[in-house]
Scaffold this motif. Sequence first.
Motif, PDB file in Angstrom:
ATOM      1  N   MET A 144      12.563 -13.885 -11.431  1.00 35.59           N
ATOM      2  CA  MET A 144      11.608 -13.111 -10.663  1.00 35.59           C
ATOM      3  C   MET A 144      12.312 -11.866 -10.133  1.00 35.59           C
ATOM      4  SD  MET A 144       9.947 -13.753  -6.918  1.00 35.59           S
ATOM      5  CE  MET A 144       8.692 -14.951  -7.099  1.00 35.59           C
ATOM      6  N   ASN A 145      11.658 -10.734 -10.249  1.00 35.24           N
ATOM      7  CA  ASN A 145      12.195  -9.509  -9.674  1.00 35.24           C
ATOM      8  C   ASN A 145      12.115  -9.569  -8.161  1.00 35.24           C
ATOM      9  OD1 ASN A 145      12.624  -8.392 -12.192  1.00 35.24           O
ATOM     10  ND2 ASN A 145      10.611  -7.443 -12.273  1.00 35.24           N
ATOM     11  N   ALA A 146      12.984  -8.822  -7.513  1.00 36.79           N
ATOM     12  CA  ALA A 146      12.973  -8.782  -6.052  1.00 36.79           C
ATOM     13  C   ALA A 146      11.695  -8.113  -5.558  1.00 36.79           C
ATOM     14  CB  ALA A 146      14.196  -8.030  -5.544  1.00 36.79           C
ATOM     15  N   ILE A 147      11.143  -8.674  -4.491  1.00 31.10           N
ATOM     16  CA  ILE A 147       9.982  -8.091  -3.836  1.00 31.10           C
ATOM     17  C   ILE A 147      10.468  -6.920  -2.993  1.00 31.10           C
ATOM     18  CG2 ILE A 147       8.194  -8.508  -2.108  1.00 31.10           C
ATOM     19  CD1 ILE A 147       8.175 -11.435  -3.092  1.00 31.10           C
ATOM     20  N   THR A 148       9.821  -5.795  -3.120  1.00 36.43           N
ATOM     21  CA  THR A 148      10.205  -4.601  -2.375  1.00 36.43           C
ATOM     22  C   THR A 148       9.392  -4.504  -1.093  1.00 36.43           C
ATOM     23  OG1 THR A 148      10.736  -3.430  -4.420  1.00 36.43           O
ATOM     24  CG2 THR A 148      10.355  -2.079  -2.449  1.00 36.43           C
ATOM     25  N   PHE A 149      10.099  -4.293   0.004  1.00 40.11           N
ATOM     26  CA  PHE A 149       9.474  -4.001   1.288  1.00 40.11           C
ATOM     27  C   PHE A 149       9.946  -2.625   1.728  1.00 40.11           C
ATOM     28  CE2 PHE A 149       9.610  -8.631   1.332  1.00 40.11           C
ATOM     29  CZ  PHE A 149       8.323  -8.951   1.707  1.00 40.11           C
ATOM     30  N   TYR A 150       9.000  -1.754   2.035  1.00 40.56           N
ATOM     31  CA  TYR A 150       9.346  -0.463   2.614  1.00 40.56           C
ATOM     32  C   TYR A 150       9.447  -0.680   4.118  1.00 40.56           C
ATOM     33  CZ  TYR A 150       8.126   1.255  -1.964  1.00 40.56           C
ATOM     34  OH  TYR A 150       8.088   1.461  -3.329  1.00 40.56           O
ATOM     35  N   THR A 151      10.574  -0.294   4.686  1.00 37.53           N
ATOM     36  CA  THR A 151      10.807  -0.543   6.108  1.00 37.53           C
ATOM     37  C   THR A 151      10.879   0.774   6.876  1.00 37.53           C
ATOM     38  OG1 THR A 151      13.222  -0.546   5.895  1.00 37.53           O
ATOM     39  CG2 THR A 151      12.078  -2.662   5.613  1.00 37.53           C
ATOM     40  N   ARG A 152      10.459   0.675   8.126  1.00 33.44           N
ATOM     41  CA  ARG A 152      10.483   1.851   9.002  1.00 33.44           C
ATOM     42  C   ARG A 152      10.602   1.349  10.428  1.00 33.44           C
ATOM     43  NH1 ARG A 152       5.406   4.561   7.833  1.00 33.44           N
ATOM     44  NH2 ARG A 152       4.601   2.978   9.180  1.00 33.44           N
ATOM     45  N   ARG A 153      11.459   1.987  11.201  1.00 33.30           N
ATOM     46  CA  ARG A 153      11.578   1.650  12.623  1.00 33.30           C
ATOM     47  C   ARG A 153      10.475   2.358  13.394  1.00 33.30           C
ATOM     48  NH1 ARG A 153      14.454  -2.568  14.587  1.00 33.30           N
ATOM     49  NH2 ARG A 153      14.798  -1.496  16.516  1.00 33.30           N
ATOM     50  N   LEU A 154       9.868   1.613  14.326  1.00 37.62           N
ATOM     51  CA  LEU A 154       8.830   2.144  15.210  1.00 37.62           C
ATOM     52  C   LEU A 154       9.252   1.780  16.624  1.00 37.62           C
ATOM     53  CD1 LEU A 154       5.806   0.658  13.190  1.00 37.62           C
ATOM     54  CD2 LEU A 154       6.635   3.015  13.069  1.00 37.62           C
ATOM     55  N   GLU A 155      10.123   2.581  17.218  1.00 36.24           N
ATOM     56  CA  GLU A 155      10.752   2.279  18.509  1.00 36.24           C
ATOM     57  C   GLU A 155      11.497   0.952  18.396  1.00 36.24           C
ATOM     58  OE1 GLU A 155       7.918   2.788  21.668  1.00 36.24           O
ATOM     59  OE2 GLU A 155       7.311   4.753  20.912  1.00 36.24           O
ATOM     60  N   GLN A 156      11.102  -0.082  19.140  1.00 33.17           N
ATOM     61  CA  GLN A 156      11.786  -1.380  19.074  1.00 33.17           C
ATOM     62  C   GLN A 156      11.327  -2.217  17.877  1.00 33.17           C
ATOM     63  OE1 GLN A 156      14.308  -2.052  21.117  1.00 33.17           O
ATOM     64  NE2 GLN A 156      13.925  -0.050  22.030  1.00 33.17           N
ATOM     65  N   ALA A 157      10.197  -1.863  17.301  1.00 29.96           N
ATOM     66  CA  ALA A 157       9.607  -2.642  16.213  1.00 29.96           C
ATOM     67  C   ALA A 157      10.106  -2.168  14.852  1.00 29.96           C
ATOM     68  CB  ALA A 157       8.085  -2.527  16.274  1.00 29.96           C
ATOM     69  N   THR A 158       9.933  -3.037  13.858  1.00 25.17           N
ATOM     70  CA  THR A 158      10.234  -2.690  12.474  1.00 25.17           C
ATOM     71  C   THR A 158       9.010  -3.018  11.631  1.00 25.17           C
ATOM     72  OG1 THR A 158      12.572  -3.251  12.770  1.00 25.17           O
ATOM     73  CG2 THR A 158      11.781  -3.078  10.510  1.00 25.17           C
ATOM     74  N   SER A 159       8.598  -2.054  10.823  1.00 26.27           N
ATOM     75  CA  SER A 159       7.483  -2.244   9.913  1.00 26.27           C
ATOM     76  C   SER A 159       8.029  -2.641   8.543  1.00 26.27           C
ATOM     77  CB  SER A 159       6.688  -0.944   9.790  1.00 26.27           C
ATOM     78  OG  SER A 159       5.775  -1.019   8.724  1.00 26.27           O
TER      79      SER A 159
END
Length: 169
Positions: free
Chosen positions: A1-16
């Motif tokens: 299985m290929n790796a699942i890609t997650f696009y990440t971004r910091r939103l102050e203390q949170a992470t998307s």
Amino acid sequence: MNAITFYTRRLEQATSFEFNVFDNQFATENLAVRKVLMAMLESVQERLSDVEIEYNDGMLAEKIGAKRAGELLRFMGANKENSRETRSNGVVVSRTFHAPLTEERYEYFYNLKDIATLAHYRLKEGEEDRIVFYFTRYLQLIAPDDQATDKFLARLDSFSLPYKLVPIS
């Protein structure tokens, strides 16, 4: 299985963490996709308080049948008092409602066989979005702190789901 890609971004203390359905090329009923939603739910479970759902009557009825659509919407808390319509040229194109996220409703999402059964939903902590599914485009976790982030990534690991994180600004 290929790796699942997650696009990440910091939103102050949170992470998307955004799982883009098109980029990952999995069907929305694929077990890997369902496990992503399960990991997201587990990472913020104790924080979730509300659900907001947007749907189109005809599309939902076509997907699961009119009777089941009505039963599902009532189960999720839709009623005339908490629903609002979105219109285009006088025609209702969608309806949206907001309801408390009960344990039974949480279990519905956790055991969902196709994450796109409902076209657009938001699982919230008060007014803050925590999990968002948007019209078969993306599934997003907004982890409010490092603890939720760690729980999410640990759960992906426990499911043996290979993933890669791609930071975006």
